[in-house]
Design a protein around this motif. Sequence first.
Motif, short mmCIF file in Angstrom:
data_model
loop_
_atom_site.label_atom_id
_atom_site.label_comp_id
_atom_site.label_asym_id
_atom_site.label_seq_id
_atom_site.Cartn_x
_atom_site.Cartn_y
_atom_site.Cartn_z
N GLU A 154 0.85 -1.19 0.00
CA GLU A 154 0.00 0.00 0.00
C GLU A 154 0.89 1.25 0.00
OE1 GLU A 154 -4.17 0.84 0.10
OE2 GLU A 154 -3.13 -1.06 0.20
N ARG A 155 0.58 2.20 -0.91
CA ARG A 155 1.33 3.45 -0.88
C ARG A 155 0.75 4.37 0.18
NH1 ARG A 155 0.90 5.77 -6.49
NH2 ARG A 155 -0.57 4.06 -6.68
N GLY B 194 -10.41 3.61 2.36
CA GLY B 194 -11.08 3.61 3.65
C GLY B 194 -11.69 2.26 3.92
N GLU B 195 -12.67 2.28 4.84
CA GLU B 195 -13.21 0.97 5.24
C GLU B 195 -14.06 0.34 4.13
OE1 GLU B 195 -16.60 0.41 6.61
OE2 GLU B 195 -17.33 2.33 5.87
N GLU C 273 -12.27 -6.63 10.17
CA GLU C 273 -11.55 -5.87 9.15
C GLU C 273 -10.39 -5.03 9.70
OE1 GLU C 273 -14.01 -3.96 5.94
OE2 GLU C 273 -12.80 -2.25 6.50
N GLU C 274 -10.63 -4.34 10.82
CA GLU C 274 -9.59 -3.43 11.36
C GLU C 274 -8.35 -4.17 11.82
OE1 GLU C 274 -12.74 -3.22 12.42
OE2 GLU C 274 -13.39 -1.31 11.53
N LYS C 275 -8.51 -5.48 12.12
CA LYS C 275 -7.37 -6.22 12.67
C LYS C 275 -6.39 -6.64 11.60
CE LYS C 275 -8.87 -5.73 16.60
NZ LYS C 275 -8.15 -4.91 17.57
N ILE C 276 -6.77 -6.51 10.33
CA ILE C 276 -5.88 -6.88 9.24
C ILE C 276 -5.20 -5.62 8.74
CG2 ILE C 276 -5.70 -7.94 6.97
CD1 ILE C 276 -8.15 -9.58 7.64
N LYS C 277 -3.87 -5.58 8.85
CA LYS C 277 -3.14 -4.40 8.38
C LYS C 277 -3.17 -4.36 6.87
CE LYS C 277 0.17 -4.06 12.06
NZ LYS C 277 1.38 -4.79 12.41
N ASN C 278 -3.21 -3.15 6.29
CA ASN C 278 -3.29 -2.99 4.84
C ASN C 278 -4.41 -3.82 4.26
OD1 ASN C 278 -1.19 -1.23 4.66
ND2 ASN C 278 0.34 -2.82 4.37
N PHE C 279 -5.59 -3.73 4.87
CA PHE C 279 -6.72 -4.54 4.43
C PHE C 279 -7.09 -4.18 3.00
CE2 PHE C 279 -11.17 -5.48 3.87
CZ PHE C 279 -11.21 -6.77 4.33
N LYS C 280 -7.33 -5.20 2.19
CA LYS C 280 -7.78 -4.97 0.81
C LYS C 280 -9.13 -5.60 0.60
CE LYS C 280 -3.07 -4.97 -0.78
NZ LYS C 280 -2.57 -5.66 0.43
N TYR D 189 -3.57 -13.99 4.49
CA TYR D 189 -3.97 -12.63 4.15
C TYR D 189 -3.34 -11.59 5.07
CZ TYR D 189 -6.95 -9.80 1.25
OH TYR D 189 -7.40 -8.93 0.31
N THR D 190 -3.14 -11.93 6.33
CA THR D 190 -2.47 -10.98 7.24
C THR D 190 -0.96 -11.19 7.10
OG1 THR D 190 -2.82 -12.60 8.94
CG2 THR D 190 -4.28 -10.71 8.96
N LYS D 191 -0.43 -10.82 5.93
CA LYS D 191 0.93 -11.24 5.61
C LYS D 191 1.99 -10.49 6.42
CE LYS D 191 1.48 -8.28 1.57
NZ LYS D 191 0.19 -7.56 1.52
N GLU D 192 1.58 -9.46 7.18
CA GLU D 192 2.54 -8.78 8.03
C GLU D 192 2.94 -9.65 9.23
OE1 GLU D 192 0.34 -7.04 6.45
OE2 GLU D 192 1.59 -5.53 5.45
#
Lengths: 167, 475
Positions: free
Chosen positions: A165-166, B31-32, B94-101, B144-147
């Motif tokens: 993500e940018r 955003g969300e 949703e909020e718990k996944i960083k860089n959610f897509k 998906y939570t690849k961080e």
Amino acid sequence: MELIFFYIFAIFAVSSAIAVISLRNPVHSAVFLMVCFLQVAAIFILLRSPFLAAVQVFVYVGAVMVLFLFAVMVLDLGKERFGEHLHHQSPIAIIIIIGLVFVMGLGLAKAKLDAPIGKYTEAAMAKNTEVMGELLYTKYVFPFEVVSLLLLIALIGAIVLVMKERN
Amino acid sequence: MDVNIQMFLPEIVVAFLAFAILAADLLKPRGERKSLARLGIIGSLVAINVLVLTADISGTTLSGLFIQDGVSVFFKILFLLTGIFILYMAQEYEEKIKNFKGEFYALILFAVLAMMFLASSNDFISLYVSLEFLAVTLYILACYTKEESVSVEAGLKYLITGALASGVLLYGITYLYGATGSTEFSQIKLALNGKNFSGFLAIGLILVVLGLSFKIASIPFHVWAPDVYQGAPTPITALLAAGSKAAGFVMLMRVMFTALGSIRPHWVLFISVISALTLLFGNLAAMPQKNIKRMLAYAGIGSAGYLLMGIAAGNTLGSGAIMFYLLTYLFAIAGTFLAIVIFYNSEGSDSIDAYTGLSRRSPILAATLFIGLLSLAGVPPLGGFIAKLYLIAAVVKEGLIWLAVVGVLMAIAAMYYFLLVIKRIYLWQPKNDTPIKVSPINKALLYSINIATLVLGIYPGPFTDWVMAIAKVLF
């Protein structure tokens, strides 16, 4: 005559497959995998399926393996030694494999193939590519469409997992 | 070629829905992304309606590769319901996944679509292709939570075991094809008529069962389950537990009953031994677990053992019991995992220690876990009890008394480790007693899931009649 060729290709395919998993250098493994795929393509020709043989060569040997080799070389994985990550499991694995081959050999030795061989005659198989194409778009259209969805998902997945993500 | 579009209309709806979510994700500003999940839930409800309206059109289409019958309709409703629960859980998470897509929601719907294809597969080729479609979707979702490194580890382990199992399955299919000359289930059944049991069949059968054991997480391909269940995002863990397992069993039922039913005397011992080993391993290994998702993974392996009892029984009672078990399992898993997600959102922990004294902090979460876990364990009067009862009755009817004994003993083991968690929730003092907030919608949903589990246990009659009636089409 055909049988002799089959054995030559089969022995080369199996021994190159063993080389793929036993060599320590990933680049060597990748090259042997290409050798293995070429032998399988040759076996497809023996089975009167030139279309599959061509696909095997173009897609696997041509596209997939070359891409894989590029990735290995660009990432410089050649220096990485797979051996460091193995925890002395190879003796157990070898025993299990030999046991498995023995059991399956026993089962196969007792068996005989009495099912009717495919409905395609030698003459029909001469138009191999046409037959394949027609089947794909008529009888097997459902799996064909599912595969197209599968490829789309693989594409999306690759992008989602790699994209940053940018901010 | 015959095409009866009405038979796969629900699949078309779900596919369009998934694509619509992909497109809507692109058009929406950053955003969300919760509205996409809501779109998915509404669309899935539409798909269920379409399915129910077209349910009486049964038969095969697309050259016999696609089948619509009572069993496929039941499983499709089950998968769509699973999808709705998972989408709801995912938007809570949703909020718990960083860089959610936003692709997350589309991928969940694609997984549901793949499971629906599996429920309608009438041929080894469409089965294998749909299985791979499902597997690839789940590989992506699991990491998906690849961080977080645990999630990446989960995805990799899932991918490697999955690739191996799918190779084994494909190898087995080639043997069955060699022995019968067909890949279509009804053709295989015809080809096996009056035929001797040969080595080809034996090898094919063993390899196909081993390959499919990956999807249901039974021995020998069970090793991935604990790590993947723990590492994957919690909604995906629920999808693996409820959806992927049901998809594995619809395949097993079609392969073992429809295609290979006539050679049942040759495979009944093999399946019974796998079932018993899976029961023992899953339930005994669940006892020392410290993480609730990991414990549910081992309990899930145990459940696969119970469901395999229904396969081993090989009669209408057994296959009806499998379907009823999966129905109760869905509600138990949905309630438990929704509670786990709400708890995690508030506390940021999945360890069983953190659940200490939960009943004083949030009675509704505690009650949901109480009902969900006890239904998984099979305590009367909950749905899970009736389901286990039917499965045990089915194997006793076929004379597999020893398997029934293992099943009963392991139900007691399951009660033990789930009661340990419940004791901690209800009897121990919490370390901090700030109440956990549960939104009104969540509360309503938790209540209705709990009521569903209770209804399935107290008044199972209509549901069991339904599944027993549709189980007949398999034989």
